[in-house]
Design an enzyme around this catalytic site. Structure first.
Site, short mmCIF file in Angstrom:
data_model
loop_
_atom_site.label_atom_id
_atom_site.label_comp_id
_atom_site.label_asym_id
_atom_site.label_seq_id
_atom_site.Cartn_x
_atom_site.Cartn_y
_atom_site.Cartn_z
N ASN A 1 -82.87 154.47 113.76
CA ASN A 1 -83.68 153.29 113.40
C ASN A 1 -83.70 152.98 111.91
O ASN A 1 -83.89 151.85 111.51
CB ASN A 1 -85.10 153.42 113.98
CG ASN A 1 -85.86 154.58 113.39
OD1 ASN A 1 -85.26 155.54 112.91
ND2 ASN A 1 -87.17 154.50 113.42
N GLU B 1 -89.98 165.48 111.00
CA GLU B 1 -90.68 164.20 110.87
C GLU B 1 -90.55 163.52 112.23
O GLU B 1 -89.44 163.16 112.63
CB GLU B 1 -90.04 163.32 109.79
CG GLU B 1 -90.19 163.84 108.38
CD GLU B 1 -91.61 163.78 107.86
OE1 GLU B 1 -92.46 163.13 108.51
OE2 GLU B 1 -91.88 164.39 106.82
N CYS C 1 -91.16 154.60 113.22
CA CYS C 1 -92.19 155.64 113.38
C CYS C 1 -93.50 155.19 112.77
O CYS C 1 -94.56 155.69 113.12
CB CYS C 1 -91.73 156.94 112.75
SG CYS C 1 -91.19 156.74 111.06
N GLU D 1 -91.44 164.27 102.92
CA GLU D 1 -90.19 163.75 102.37
C GLU D 1 -90.52 162.59 101.44
O GLU D 1 -91.67 162.28 101.21
CB GLU D 1 -89.26 163.32 103.50
CG GLU D 1 -88.88 164.48 104.38
CD GLU D 1 -87.69 164.21 105.29
OE1 GLU D 1 -87.58 163.10 105.83
OE2 GLU D 1 -86.86 165.14 105.45
P1 NDP Z 1 -84.18 161.60 119.23
O1 NDP Z 1 -85.07 162.75 119.00
O2 NDP Z 1 -83.69 161.35 120.60
O3 NDP Z 1 -82.86 161.69 118.32
C1 NDP Z 1 -82.92 161.93 116.95
C2 NDP Z 1 -81.69 162.71 116.53
O4 NDP Z 1 -81.68 163.97 117.18
C3 NDP Z 1 -80.38 162.04 116.91
O5 NDP Z 1 -79.40 162.30 115.92
C4 NDP Z 1 -80.03 162.76 118.19
O6 NDP Z 1 -78.66 162.71 118.51
C5 NDP Z 1 -80.45 164.16 117.85
N1 NDP Z 1 -80.66 165.00 119.03
C6 NDP Z 1 -80.89 164.64 120.31
N2 NDP Z 1 -81.05 165.74 121.09
C7 NDP Z 1 -80.88 166.81 120.28
C8 NDP Z 1 -80.93 168.23 120.48
N3 NDP Z 1 -81.17 168.76 121.68
N4 NDP Z 1 -80.71 169.03 119.43
C9 NDP Z 1 -80.48 168.52 118.20
N5 NDP Z 1 -80.43 167.20 117.95
C10 NDP Z 1 -80.63 166.35 118.97
O7 NDP Z 1 -84.97 160.37 118.65
P2 NDP Z 1 -84.61 158.84 118.81
O8 NDP Z 1 -83.18 158.60 118.59
O9 NDP Z 1 -85.21 158.37 120.06
O10 NDP Z 1 -85.36 158.26 117.53
C11 NDP Z 1 -86.59 157.71 117.59
C12 NDP Z 1 -87.68 158.71 117.25
O11 NDP Z 1 -87.61 159.06 115.88
C13 NDP Z 1 -89.05 158.12 117.46
O12 NDP Z 1 -89.90 159.02 118.12
C14 NDP Z 1 -89.55 157.87 116.04
O13 NDP Z 1 -90.92 157.83 115.92
C15 NDP Z 1 -88.91 158.99 115.31
N6 NDP Z 1 -88.84 158.68 113.87
C16 NDP Z 1 -89.62 159.39 113.00
C17 NDP Z 1 -89.65 159.08 111.66
C18 NDP Z 1 -90.48 159.87 110.70
O14 NDP Z 1 -90.17 159.89 109.53
N7 NDP Z 1 -91.55 160.52 111.14
C19 NDP Z 1 -88.87 157.97 111.12
C20 NDP Z 1 -88.08 157.29 112.11
C21 NDP Z 1 -88.08 157.67 113.44
P3 NDP Z 1 -78.16 161.56 119.53
O15 NDP Z 1 -78.32 160.29 118.79
O16 NDP Z 1 -76.76 161.93 119.76
O17 NDP Z 1 -79.01 161.66 120.75
#
Ligand code: NDP
Length: 497
Positions: free
Chosen positions: A152, A250, A284, A462
């Site tokens: 995102n 995060e 987020c 961060e």
């Molecule tokens: P995910 O947790 O599905 O994915 C995030 C990352 O983790 C991607 O690179 C994903 O790869 C990877 N991933 C997925 N499964 C695994 C695993 N088992 N082990 C290691 N890495 C893995 O999140 P979303 O893509 O759905 O992103 C949205 C989320 O991120 C929301 O909940 C949002 O709130 C949060 N977010 C938090 C922020 C913050 O700063 N607090 C800022 C922005 C977003 P792949 O893409 O290949 O699945």
């Protein structure tokens, strides 16, 4: 069709398993942006080995010199910002102004701050308890950092991790989200062209579910810095915990904006609109719950509904678009499923609620507004990550703060009020990592730390200089120049010297 490689040890290389995957434009899914390596554990191993081999040399490079490379990174991001912004829009759908003005600008700001940190990286000197002894604390790199980020904010979030990690003398293996690999590669190209040495930063593309476990538990990785969803965060934390690796998380949130009866009305409407529907709610920090004082509730509902209905959906590259598509078909279905959830629990859908993929060709979803929402309903508790806002009613300031806090999350909350007493009571009362007063929940300044409490993170911060603590170890050093063997202690110091 452009075929893109992994970047390991200074070379662009294919994944060892020979598999690939595509990245598509969510506004027009027939448009393929490129073909990318579907990495396996063998590629994780190669990337970690390259990062480990390069780490001592990079740690020995003086921090001011590491900082100068990041100065060049900032320059190149400025030069390439239009191309990178267009790539972000085409790859994950947000509108151009957000990609350019927020994602890329935040990355540039981060790089510039890190240039200065290269000349600081401040430790401490501490008065020793003993005569003829010197005590100090110095910062050291952690080692190899694995950076995992969502789609995102595909430039901002990697830059918050990679730039400070590098500045602090760590080497990095970066896995961008599977929905934004091209943006990740554009960032890598900037780092390479700025002069980051071979092996110091490495990139593997692919599916987190396939390579995640190896990535997190690899014997050569010292720390995982993760931004993403709570379920993935839990998985990573438990895997990393088993190996006693440092992990920074995060995670998601269900942010609330309180709008009091004395709020600057138009300002609050504007802020809640941007906070709720900017980036199609896929942030987020999205203000997905708006807690409105009962004295202005009906007026707010009418004015807000009119503004939500006037939002212009469209391709993020079209100048008039205010809200782009959701990132992929799965996310579109997920967001749509919450409409039935809300209605079944008794919430009233005032506007929106429909998938527009058939009409518009991409993964568009109507900006949606619910009223009659109770704090315990699922639509008020779960992160929908789409353009869906819930209005909740409060009968007093105290009640509004209670409703805002009635969640397992605590990332970025806000309040609109003109009353200074309420402002400070809200700053104290809101259980969250970030508080915004008379401004939207979305966005954070580079000068302040960013992170959440409760399920929104695990306590690290961060953004800006706060990330120096994330990516360094503290080493305590005591130099005894008395020439006398002595046991440490103030009394001993008095008698022996
Ligand atoms: P995910 O947790 O599905 O994915 C995030 C990352 O983790 C991607 O690179 C994903 O790869 C990877 N991933 C997925 N499964 C695994 C695993 N088992 N082990 C290691 N890495 C893995 O999140 P979303 O893509 O759905 O992103 C949205 C989320 O991120 C929301 O909940 C949002 O709130 C949060 N977010 C938090 C922020 C913050 O700063 N607090 C800022 C922005 C977003 P792949 O893409 O290949 O699945």
């Amino acid at each position: 069709m452009n075929l893109h490689m992994n970047y390991i040890g200074g070379q662009w290389v294919p994944a060892q398993g020979g598999e690939t995957f595509e990245s598509r434009n969510p506004a027009r899914p027939s448009e393929v942006l490129g073909v990318f390596q579907r990495s396996t554990n063998a590629d994780v191993d190669a990337a970690m080995a390259a990062a480990r081999a390069a780490q001592p040399g990079w740690a020995d490079t003086p921090a001011p010199q590491r900082g100068l490379i990041l100065d060049r990174v900032a320059d190149l991001l400025e030069e390439r910002r239009d191309d990178i912004a267009r790539t972000i829009v085409r790859e994950m759908g947000k509108v151009y102004a957000e990609a350019n003005g927020f994602d890329i600008q935040a990355a540039i700001n981060t790089a510039r701050v890190m240039v200065g940190e290269g000349r600081r990286l401040l430790g401490q000197t501490v008065p020793s308890e003993l005569r003829n002894k010197f005590a100090m604390v110095v910062r050291e790199p952690i080692g190899v950092v694995g950076a995992i980020t969502p789609w995102n904010l595909p430039i901002l979030l990697p830059s918050w991790k990679i730039f400070p990690a590098l500045l602090c003398g760590n080497t990095v293996v970066f896995k961008p989200a599977e929905d934004t690999p091209l943006t990740g590669i554009k960032l890598l190209e900037v780092l390479i062209d700025a002069g980051v040495p071979e092996g110091v930063v490495n990139l593997i593309t692919g599916y987190g579910a396939e390579v995640g476990e190896r990535f997190v538990t690899h014997p050569k990785v010292d720390m995982i810095s993760f931004t993403g969803s709570v379920p993935t965060g839990r998985t990573i934390a438990s895997l990393a915990g088993g190996e006693l690796k440092k992990v920074s998380l995060e995670l998601g949130s269900k942010n609330a904006v309180v709008v009091m009866d004395d709020a600057e009305f138009d300002l609050a409407i504007e802020g809640c609109l941007w906070g709720g529907y900017g980036t199609s709610g896929q942030r987020c920090t999205a203000g997905s719950r708006v807690v409105v004082h009962e004295a202005i509730y009906d007026r707010f509902l009418d004015a807000f509904t009119a503004r939500v209905e006037a939002l212009r959906l469209g391709d993020g590259l079209d100048e008039g678009s205010q809200v782009g598509p959701l990132v992929n078909a799965k996310q579109l279905d997920r967001v749509a499923s919450y409409i039935g959830v809300g209605e079944a629990e008794g919430a009233r859908r005032i506007t929106g609620g429909r998938k527009l993929d058939h009409e518009m060709g991409g993964y568009f979803f109507e900006p949606t507004l619910f009223t009659n929402v109770e704090p315990t309903m699922r639509i008020a508790q779960e992160e929908i990550f789409g353009p869906v806002v819930s209005l909740l009613k409060a009968n007093s300031f105290k009640h509004a703060i209670e409703v805002a806090n009635a969640t397992d999350y605590g990332l970025s909350f806000g309040i609109y009020t003109q009353d200074v007493n309420r402002v400070f009571a809200a700053i104290r009362g809101l259980h969250t990592g970030v508080v915004n007063v008379n401004s939207p929940t979305m966005g954070v300044e580079i000068g302040v730390p960013f992170g959440g409490v409760k399920n929104s993170g695990n306590g690290l911060r961060e953004s800006g200089t706060a990330s120096i603590d994330e990516f360094t170890e503290l080493k305590s050093v005591m130099v005894d120049y008395s020439g006398v063997h002595r046991r440490t202690g103030v009394n001993e110091a008095a008698t022996r010297t």
